[in-house]
Design a protein around this motif. Sequence first.
Motif, mmCIF file in Angstrom:
data_model
loop_
_atom_site.group_PDB
_atom_site.id
_atom_site.type_symbol
_atom_site.label_atom_id
_atom_site.label_comp_id
_atom_site.label_asym_id
_atom_site.label_seq_id
_atom_site.Cartn_x
_atom_site.Cartn_y
_atom_site.Cartn_z
ATOM 1 N N LEU A 65 -1.081 -40.071 2.085
ATOM 2 C CA LEU A 65 -1.621 -41.375 2.466
ATOM 3 C C LEU A 65 -3.118 -41.452 2.179
ATOM 4 O O LEU A 65 -3.629 -42.512 1.785
ATOM 5 C CB LEU A 65 -1.347 -41.637 3.953
ATOM 6 C CG LEU A 65 0.101 -42.001 4.313
ATOM 7 C CD1 LEU A 65 0.261 -42.125 5.823
ATOM 8 C CD2 LEU A 65 0.511 -43.306 3.641
ATOM 9 N N LYS A 66 -3.836 -40.360 2.388
ATOM 10 C CA LYS A 66 -5.265 -40.347 2.072
ATOM 11 C C LYS A 66 -5.501 -40.493 0.576
ATOM 12 O O LYS A 66 -6.404 -41.219 0.150
ATOM 13 C CB LYS A 66 -5.898 -39.057 2.577
ATOM 14 C CG LYS A 66 -5.982 -38.981 4.104
ATOM 15 C CD LYS A 66 -6.578 -37.657 4.562
ATOM 16 C CE LYS A 66 -6.636 -37.580 6.089
ATOM 17 N NZ LYS A 66 -7.187 -36.280 6.556
ATOM 18 N N GLU A 67 -4.687 -39.814 -0.204
ATOM 19 C CA GLU A 67 -4.800 -39.952 -1.654
ATOM 20 C C GLU A 67 -4.478 -41.391 -2.075
ATOM 21 O O GLU A 67 -5.116 -41.953 -2.970
ATOM 22 C CB GLU A 67 -3.842 -38.980 -2.343
ATOM 23 C CG GLU A 67 -4.223 -37.524 -2.184
ATOM 24 C CD GLU A 67 -3.220 -36.601 -2.846
ATOM 25 O OE1 GLU A 67 -2.358 -37.126 -3.607
ATOM 26 O OE2 GLU A 67 -3.265 -35.394 -2.600
ATOM 27 N N LYS A 84 -8.091 -50.205 -3.791
ATOM 28 C CA LYS A 84 -7.991 -51.154 -2.694
ATOM 29 C C LYS A 84 -6.622 -51.844 -2.730
ATOM 30 O O LYS A 84 -6.249 -52.441 -3.736
ATOM 31 C CB LYS A 84 -9.105 -52.188 -2.793
ATOM 32 C CG LYS A 84 -10.510 -51.575 -2.664
ATOM 33 C CD LYS A 84 -11.589 -52.628 -2.792
ATOM 34 C CE LYS A 84 -12.966 -52.004 -2.627
ATOM 35 N NZ LYS A 84 -14.054 -53.008 -2.742
ATOM 36 N N GLU A 101 -4.948 -44.087 -0.323
ATOM 37 C CA GLU A 101 -6.044 -44.969 0.042
ATOM 38 C C GLU A 101 -7.216 -44.828 -0.928
ATOM 39 O O GLU A 101 -7.871 -45.808 -1.271
ATOM 40 C CB GLU A 101 -6.498 -44.656 1.470
ATOM 41 C CG GLU A 101 -7.547 -45.616 2.009
ATOM 42 C CD GLU A 101 -7.920 -45.318 3.441
ATOM 43 O OE1 GLU A 101 -8.401 -46.237 4.122
ATOM 44 O OE2 GLU A 101 -7.712 -44.175 3.879
ATOM 45 N N LYS A 102 -7.484 -43.594 -1.390
ATOM 46 C CA LYS A 102 -8.582 -43.359 -2.316
ATOM 47 C C LYS A 102 -8.297 -43.921 -3.698
ATOM 48 O O LYS A 102 -9.215 -44.232 -4.457
ATOM 49 C CB LYS A 102 -8.848 -41.858 -2.443
ATOM 50 C CG LYS A 102 -9.420 -41.238 -1.176
ATOM 51 C CD LYS A 102 -9.609 -39.732 -1.375
ATOM 52 C CE LYS A 102 -10.155 -39.082 -0.106
ATOM 53 N NZ LYS A 102 -10.315 -37.610 -0.261
ATOM 54 N N ARG A 134 1.614 -32.945 4.967
ATOM 55 C CA ARG A 134 1.725 -33.396 3.585
ATOM 56 C C ARG A 134 1.733 -34.926 3.492
ATOM 57 O O ARG A 134 1.102 -35.500 2.601
ATOM 58 C CB ARG A 134 3.016 -32.825 2.989
ATOM 59 C CG ARG A 134 3.317 -33.260 1.559
ATOM 60 C CD ARG A 134 2.165 -32.935 0.631
ATOM 61 N NE ARG A 134 2.485 -33.363 -0.738
ATOM 62 C CZ ARG A 134 1.571 -33.524 -1.680
ATOM 63 N NH1 ARG A 134 0.264 -33.310 -1.403
ATOM 64 N NH2 ARG A 134 1.928 -33.889 -2.888
ATOM 65 N N GLN A 135 2.407 -35.561 4.425
ATOM 66 C CA GLN A 135 2.463 -37.032 4.424
ATOM 67 C C GLN A 135 1.080 -37.623 4.659
ATOM 68 O O GLN A 135 0.703 -38.618 4.043
ATOM 69 C CB GLN A 135 3.445 -37.522 5.503
ATOM 70 C CG GLN A 135 4.911 -37.300 5.149
ATOM 71 C CD GLN A 135 5.840 -37.623 6.303
ATOM 72 O OE1 GLN A 135 5.506 -37.364 7.461
ATOM 73 N NE2 GLN A 135 7.013 -38.175 5.978
ATOM 74 N N LYS A 136 0.309 -36.983 5.532
ATOM 75 C CA LYS A 136 -1.041 -37.475 5.776
ATOM 76 C C LYS A 136 -1.906 -37.330 4.529
ATOM 77 O O LYS A 136 -2.711 -38.210 4.210
ATOM 78 C CB LYS A 136 -1.665 -36.708 6.939
ATOM 79 C CG LYS A 136 -1.011 -36.966 8.283
ATOM 80 C CD LYS A 136 -1.646 -36.132 9.388
ATOM 81 C CE LYS A 136 -0.959 -36.374 10.736
ATOM 82 N NZ LYS A 136 -1.551 -35.539 11.820
ATOM 83 N N GLU A 137 -1.758 -36.210 3.817
ATOM 84 C CA GLU A 137 -2.528 -36.003 2.587
ATOM 85 C C GLU A 137 -2.183 -37.060 1.556
ATOM 86 O O GLU A 137 -3.050 -37.612 0.874
ATOM 87 C CB GLU A 137 -2.249 -34.612 2.016
ATOM 88 C CG GLU A 137 -2.823 -33.480 2.856
ATOM 89 C CD GLU A 137 -2.449 -32.115 2.281
ATOM 90 O OE1 GLU A 137 -1.818 -32.096 1.194
ATOM 91 O OE2 GLU A 137 -2.767 -31.104 2.916
#
Length: 373
Positions: A347-349, A355, A351-352, A342-345
């Motif tokens: 972080l990806k959100e 900037k 970043e998207k 969940r933490q990885k998801e």
Amino acid sequence: MSQDYYELLGVNRTASADDIKKAFRKLAMQHHPDRNRDDKNAERKFKEINHAYDILKDPDKRAAYDRYGPAAFEGGAPGGPGGFQGQGFDFGSVFGDIFDEMFGANRGRPGGPRADMRGQDLRFNLEITLEQAYAGTEATVRVPSSVTCESCHGAGAEPGSKPHQCQTCHGRGRLRAQQGFFTVERTCHACHGVGQVIDKPCRACAGQGRVRRDKTLKVNIPAGVEDGTRIRLSGEGEAGTRGGPAGDLYVFLSVRRNPLFEREGADIHCRVPISMVQATLGSSIDVPTLDGKMARINIPAGAQGGHQFRLRGKGMPVVRSTQHGDMYIEITVETPTNLTGRQKELLKEFEKAGKTSPESEGFFSKVKEMFGG
């Protein structure tokens, strides 16, 4: 000898007898053959100086020299017929004080210790913590040493008896002998340089006047000392032999490495890790200081790793001063590890969403420009 006697001694022709004597002593010390063993001309120079002084120290000879020059002393060159040796030159009496300087002032004197009876200096290595160096402390050290014998009180003689003056050297500890041109001094063989002879040595110390024993001492360590600081405790070294003065104790300090703080002169440096969230959003953290208290630091939002905060006056005290150094807090931003799915998801959100790293984006833009896209 063709050189002018006054010029040879480095004085003018109106110099007083005291000035001539002082100049002679200085030159005699400088050119004495025993001090210039590698200089083949030293003995010749030394003889010339002696001859010049032998003439100028005597008022009658000086007057004759001033009137007639060297011709007034035909055959009186150094080492030749009629020279200073043939005129009863008393090398020992003239050079008595010079020998004291050349061989050291360690001649024995009746009833008193000589300088070479002084006890040895001792060294003790003491490790302290950075906190102790900051605040100052009193340390107790146990030093293996020699102390004055309690039985004979340092005299070296059995209680009820006492040392007596050496009859061979008359208490001087040195023997002087004339050997041709030179006067030679050597240690007295009867008393071994002590100047006194003991008929009944003390059984507790075997006549040494001291015994081996550990000493427990208090050492005051001032605030602000650095690694390698040397503290001298006068008279706390080994006891001297036969009542001689004690040596000194030198305590060398080493400051143990601290797990949190690094010292640089009077300044203290500390690296404090913070999380990515704290650095991004900003936060307040408490950091330790050497005085045992905590100091609060406000971290601004968007703080980067390596940023330093300065705490004035929170560094090390300066020895024998009211000044203190500063403390520098350097933050390091930790990269998250052992993330859950969940933490990885998230972080990806994150970043998207936009900037957020202008420095890295600017760097890679320059790379594209350099390599043509």
